[in-house]
Design a protein around this motif. Structure first.
Motif, PDB file in Angstrom:
ATOM      1  N   ALA A  92       0.836  -1.200   0.000  1.00  0.00           N
ATOM      2  CA  ALA A  92       0.000   0.000   0.000  1.00  0.00           C
ATOM      3  C   ALA A  92       0.872   1.252   0.000  1.00  0.00           C
ATOM      4  O   ALA A  92       2.029   1.241   0.405  1.00  0.00           O
ATOM      5  CB  ALA A  92      -0.909   0.001   1.233  1.00  0.00           C
ATOM      6  N   ASP A 102      -6.395   0.522   3.873  1.00  0.00           N
ATOM      7  CA  ASP A 102      -5.212   0.736   3.032  1.00  0.00           C
ATOM      8  C   ASP A 102      -5.632   0.707   1.572  1.00  0.00           C
ATOM      9  O   ASP A 102      -6.711   0.218   1.224  1.00  0.00           O
ATOM     10  CB  ASP A 102      -4.154  -0.327   3.314  1.00  0.00           C
ATOM     11  CG  ASP A 102      -4.590  -1.724   2.910  1.00  0.00           C
ATOM     12  OD1 ASP A 102      -4.629  -2.004   1.697  1.00  0.00           O
ATOM     13  OD2 ASP A 102      -4.887  -2.553   3.807  1.00  0.00           O
ATOM     14  N   ASP A 103      -4.770   1.228   0.681  1.00  0.00           N
ATOM     15  CA  ASP A 103      -5.062   1.257  -0.749  1.00  0.00           C
ATOM     16  C   ASP A 103      -4.208   0.241  -1.499  1.00  0.00           C
ATOM     17  O   ASP A 103      -3.835   0.444  -2.658  1.00  0.00           O
ATOM     18  CB  ASP A 103      -4.804   2.662  -1.314  1.00  0.00           C
ATOM     19  CG  ASP A 103      -3.339   3.068  -1.169  1.00  0.00           C
ATOM     20  OD1 ASP A 103      -2.568   2.336  -0.510  1.00  0.00           O
ATOM     21  OD2 ASP A 103      -2.966   4.128  -1.711  1.00  0.00           O
ATOM     22  N   ARG A 108     -11.997  -2.220  -0.003  1.00  0.00           N
ATOM     23  CA  ARG A 108     -12.099  -0.771   0.074  1.00  0.00           C
ATOM     24  C   ARG A 108     -12.450  -0.227  -1.304  1.00  0.00           C
ATOM     25  O   ARG A 108     -11.932  -0.691  -2.319  1.00  0.00           O
ATOM     26  CB  ARG A 108     -10.771  -0.179   0.548  1.00  0.00           C
ATOM     27  CG  ARG A 108     -10.703   1.350   0.540  1.00  0.00           C
ATOM     28  CD  ARG A 108      -9.349   1.803   1.017  1.00  0.00           C
ATOM     29  NE  ARG A 108      -9.175   3.248   0.936  1.00  0.00           N
ATOM     30  CZ  ARG A 108      -8.761   3.883  -0.150  1.00  0.00           C
ATOM     31  NH1 ARG A 108      -8.455   3.193  -1.252  1.00  0.00           N
ATOM     32  NH2 ARG A 108      -8.627   5.208  -0.153  1.00  0.00           N
ATOM     33  N   GLY A 163      -7.807  -1.966  -2.306  1.00  0.00           N
ATOM     34  CA  GLY A 163      -7.309  -2.126  -0.955  1.00  0.00           C
ATOM     35  C   GLY A 163      -8.298  -2.829  -0.061  1.00  0.00           C
ATOM     36  O   GLY A 163      -9.234  -3.498  -0.531  1.00  0.00           O
TER      37      GLY A 163
END
Length: 576
Positions: free
Chosen positions: A503, A523-524, A556, A560
């Motif tokens: 990330a 997180d990405d 996400r 993420g």
């Protein structure tokens, strides 16, 4: 030859009588001359002992003058002290070298014949020391002594000490003239000692005052307490003639004392030594607030003390009973006489001044804390009354725009701005809660501080610092048993992100609301692979279950993953 009466005359008899008278006259003149010489020597001695103000030098001069005056081989001056004035607290010798003194052992304290003059302060003259009932011999390696002359020294009608002279040169006994000369010298010595003692006491007290002033200034200026105490004990050691000076402070429970600072003989061994308050000399002085003087046997249970060769000591409490801040300990090595009464008094005075300085320093710290807390409260009120209300008003204005606009792009941007304002308000509220924390330095760091530390520790592994946000009074509402779990989950999640997520951004959001503690870590990165190892995630789930909480991990938006860990704030619910 015959006289007029017819009696025989002897012309040699008047001449013989005249010669006898001449011889007697010469003898008397020699005696007068000798007496004149001894009187002159006495006057020179009086001038010598009266010419100084340094007490140590005056005492040495007195005993040296006394030995010369009565032609003694050995001499000593014993200073009387002790709580009851029944022992010698100082012993100045002439005629013995340092090696001989060391071989004999500890200085006498006033037993035997030396104590006879303490108990009966009148001149004492003996042809044979061993014949006196109070004599019980000499210690090993002591030189033989027979003739003895002792005279008390009075200062202001009080017996200050005694002059002890032995072994008149030539093997003769001391006579009445020696006693008279020594008695006259002792009278002059009393005046000289009084002047020197007053001067010495004034000078010493000035130095003590300088030391305590330095202590107070150091503590009140914000310097570290141990650093200031270290400087103080170094000054005290030099001024008191001590071989060791140390300060022991109590632990938070008040059940033991720990030597925090020490200088002198055995200082390295003594630093950090912990001594229980119950059943110890230091503890008794600390608890009772009463100074104590003691000798080596009282320290037999502390090898660090005896290994350093320390013996007689004076313990002065730093404050009165019930409010003592610790103890000041001054000690001398084995073989040396204890501290005299003046030094003991001043040591206790310095300890009392140190206690006052420590109390003032604590009050200064408390005042600074109160000022800091007041400033925090003011900032919190300003943030609440100004920043939050203005942001809230701006959000209301933007929400009203949503009602009148028809363009979808405008609505989306306004909605995003409103959401950002809400997030900003949450951050400000969290800051207000942080400003309101008034933790004691003795307490553990707050949950907020510990979470920030965990995130900071993870920055090296991640390659960047996670963004952290707190919502609600997390430091007040989270039960103690949930704190360790929260930290462990945060640490595990950040570790997973560093090792597997690849990330570029991680957000940590810790919030308390609606009776729940919610930890959200997003997180990405690449997300959670279906077949990846999940031992860390299983541990996180177990921690949630242990507190009757729940755990979920979900994708996400935009890539993420988002970890959501929730536990109840109520301790009963958390315990199950």
């Amino acid at each position: 030859m015959v006289d007029d009466a017819g009696r025989a005359r002897h012309p040699l008899l008047p001449q013989l009588r005249f010669d006898e008278l001449i011889d007697e006259l010469v003898s008397r003149l020699d005696q007068v001359k000798a007496a004149r010489g001894r009187v002159q020597q006495l006057l020179q001695g009086v001038l010598a002992v009266s010419g100084g103000l340094d007490l140590d030098q005056v005492l040495h001069t007195i005993i040296e003058t006394a030995t010369d005056l009565v032609e003694a081989r050995y001499g000593a001056l014993g200073v009387i002290g002790g709580e009851r004035g029944d022992r010698l607290e100082r012993f100045v010798t002439v005629g013995l070298g340092q090696e001989e003194i060391d071989a004999i052992g500890p200085y006498p304290t006033g037993m035997g014949l030396l104590g006879q003059l303490i108990r009966h302060p009148v001149p004492l003259r003996l042809e044979e020391i061993a014949d006196h009932p109070a004599s019980f011999g000499f210690p090993d390696n002591h030189p033989p002594m027979r003739a003895f002359l002792g005279v008390p020294i009075r200062v202001r009608d009080e017996v200050y000490g005694n002059l002890y002279l032995t072994e008149k040169r030539g093997g003769a006994a001391f006579d009445a003239d020696d006693e008279a000369l020594l008695t006259a010298l002792a009278a002059a010595a009393g005046v000289a000692i009084d002047n020197a003692r007053l001067y010495d006491e004034a000078r010493r007290r000035q130095r003590w005052m300088e030391a305590t002033t330095e202590l107070t200034q150091g503590l009140l200026s914000g310097a570290e307490t141990l650093d200031v105490l270290t400087v103080l004990i170094e000054r005290v050691r030099a001024l008191a003639g001590a071989d060791l000076v140390a300060v022991a402070l109590p632990d938070p429970s008040g059940t033991s004392l720990t030597v925090q600072v020490a200088c002198g003989a055995g200082a390295e061994r003594l630093r950090g030594l912990t001594i229980p308050v119950a059943g110890s000399a230091l503890g008794e002085a600390y608890a009772s607030g009463t100074a104590r003087s003691l000798a080596g046997p009282s320290w037999s249970t502390y090898p660090a003390w005896t290994d350093a060769g320390l013996d007689a000591a004076h313990i002065a409490p730093l404050g009165a009973a019930g409010r003592s801040r610790g103890v000041l300990v001054a000690a001398k090595c084995t073989g040396k006489l204890p501290f005299d009464a003046q030094v003991v008094t001043v040591l206790s005075d310095v300890a009392a001044q140190a206690a006052v300085a420590l109390e003032l320093a604590d009050r200064r710290i408390d005042a600074e804390k109160l000022a800091l807390f007041a400033d925090r409260d003011r900032i919190g009120r300003d943030l609440h009354d100004l920043a939050i209300q203005r942001l809230f008003a701006a959000g209301m204005t933007l929400q009203s725009v949503l009602k009148i606009t028809e363009k979808a792009a405008v609505r989306d941007r306004v909605s995003t701005a409103v959401a950002d304002l809400d997030d900003t308000i949450k951050v400000i509220r969290s800051t207000i809660f942080a400003l309101s924390e008034h933790d004691s330095p003795a307490q553990l760091p707050s949950l907020r501080a510990q979470v920030l530390q965990v995130c900071q520790d993870a920055a090296d592994a991640l390659g960047f610092a996670p963004a952290v946000r707190f919502t609600g009074p997390v430091d007040f509402e989270v039960p103690e048993q949930a704190v360790d779990h929260t930290l462990a989950v945060t640490r595990e999640a950040l570790s997973n992100a560093a090792r597997h997520a690849d990330a570029s951004k991680v957000e940590v959001d810790l919030a308390t609301a609606d009776g729940l503690l919610t930890l959200r870590i997003a997180d990405d990165g690449v997300g959670i692979p279906e077949q990846g190892r999940r031992s860390g995630l299983a541990n996180i789930a177990d921690r949630a279950a242990e507190l009757n909480g729940e755990f979920a991990i979900e994708p996400r938006a935009g890539g993420g993953s988002v970890l959501v860990w929730k536990v109840p704030l109520d301790e009963g619910d958390a315990a199950g």
